[in-house]
Design a protein around this motif. Structure first.
Motif, mmCIF file in Angstrom:
data_model
loop_
_atom_site.group_PDB
_atom_site.id
_atom_site.type_symbol
_atom_site.label_atom_id
_atom_site.label_comp_id
_atom_site.label_asym_id
_atom_site.label_seq_id
_atom_site.Cartn_x
_atom_site.Cartn_y
_atom_site.Cartn_z
ATOM 1 N N GLN A 176 -8.539 4.912 6.682
ATOM 2 C CA GLN A 176 -8.251 6.179 5.889
ATOM 3 C C GLN A 176 -6.866 6.161 5.238
ATOM 4 O O GLN A 176 -6.692 6.581 4.185
ATOM 5 N N ALA A 177 -5.911 6.065 6.043
ATOM 6 C CA ALA A 177 -4.584 5.938 5.461
ATOM 7 C C ALA A 177 -4.072 4.372 5.086
ATOM 8 O O ALA A 177 -4.296 3.555 5.814
ATOM 9 N N GLN B 203 -3.716 1.509 -1.165
ATOM 10 C CA GLN B 203 -5.183 1.269 -0.422
ATOM 11 C C GLN B 203 -5.998 0.165 -1.144
ATOM 12 O O GLN B 203 -6.637 -0.704 -0.569
ATOM 13 N N SER C 46 -9.858 9.642 1.408
ATOM 14 C CA SER C 46 -9.439 10.975 1.423
ATOM 15 C C SER C 46 -8.153 11.493 1.350
ATOM 16 O O SER C 46 -7.953 12.742 1.133
ATOM 17 N N ALA C 47 -7.134 10.447 1.498
ATOM 18 C CA ALA C 47 -5.823 11.029 1.203
ATOM 19 C C ALA C 47 -5.125 10.669 -0.306
ATOM 20 O O ALA C 47 -3.863 10.613 -0.328
#
Length: 271
Positions: free
Chosen positions: A112-113, A174, A196-197
């Motif tokens: 996610q991160a 990312q 999502s971030a």
């Protein structure tokens, strides 16, 4: 050939049954618990090759747990108890002869991160390649460029490859992590809420990238974003309390779900 059949428990709804030749991953009766706390309950499904499969469901339903099971990240947790089987291209990933490092090369994962290493953009992408063995400088340069192009990042960074990866924006970081994963040429790419971030523009770039990559490899996406799942995935599995509730072609599942539990979730009547 792809067919739909009802599982032995009607509450589970339809499950897509891909022929073994069309599947990259097969999950048979998989259960997993953290100590005495069940996380996955008797899951059986097949993940198709060169398609995007999305896992949706409320927080704590087991989506990320299942994703991590695909490349044995739970091996690092002594409290995890597992039964059942996961097969990658027909081979049991827990068989004694399977080397975990090689499995994780074949089944790459993006979290996610963004987590670029504290080194240059170039060295981030080259990291896995160097672990695999020595390449000539020109071969390494070509492989790094190929991975960055594959991640739709080359044009943005080609003039600053020796600068720190941490100087990139969140969305660029990312995509750099995706390039680092692609560099070792995995067969399956696991994406755990990869956007999502990120801001909407960066999210769009990640979604476009997902669509472009499925012609080369199989992708499995965990997302809380129903619109994202509908936009980018070919098939969607809905999980609740560690159980597979419904699995089918994304368009069908979102427009004509067979079960009220699925409809209630995708329309926001349950959380």
């Amino acid at each position: 050939m792809v067919s739909v059949f009802m599982s032995s428990s009607a509450a589970r709804g339809p499950i897509i049954d891909f022929a073994a030749s069309e599947s990259c991953l097969e999950i048979n009766g998989l259960s997993l618990a953290y100590g005495d706390k069940p996380a996955l309950r008797d899951l059986t499904l097949r993940v198709p090759r060169q398609r995007v499969t999305a896992f949706i469901g409320p927080s704590g339903c087991g989506k990320s747990t299942l994703l991590r099971a695909f490349n044995r990240l739970h091996d690092l947790n002594e409290e995890v108890v597992r039964c059942g089987e996961i097969r990658l291209e027909g081979q049991d990933i827990h068989a004694p002869e399977v080397e975990v490092a090689e499995l994780r090369r074949r089944v790459g994962m993006v979290f996610q991160a963004p987590n670029p290493f504290p080194m240059s953009i170039y060295d981030n992408v080259a990291f896995g390649l160097r672990l695999q063995g020595e390449l000539r400088r020109r071969q390494m340069d070509d492989s790094v460029e190929w991975a960055l192009r594959s991640a739709a990042l080359w044009e943005e960074v080609k003039d600053r490859l020796r600068t720190s990866a941490w100087a990139l924006s969140g969305g660029q970081q990312q995509r750099l992590v995706i390039a680092r994963t692609l560099a070792v040429q995995p067969e399956v790419l696991l994406l755990d809420e990869p956007a999502s971030a990120l801001d909407p523009i960066s999210t769009l770039k990640i979604e476009e990238l997902i669509g472009n990559l499925k012609s080369r490899l199989s992708l499995v996406l965990v997302t809380h974003n129903m619109q994202q799942a509908a936009r980018v995935s070919d098939f969607t599995a809905f999980l609740e309390q560690g159980e597979l509730v419904e699995y089918g072609p994304t368009q069908t599942l979102f427009t004509h779900p067979r079960l009220a539990r699925t409809e209630n979730y995708i329309t926001g009547r349950m959380t």
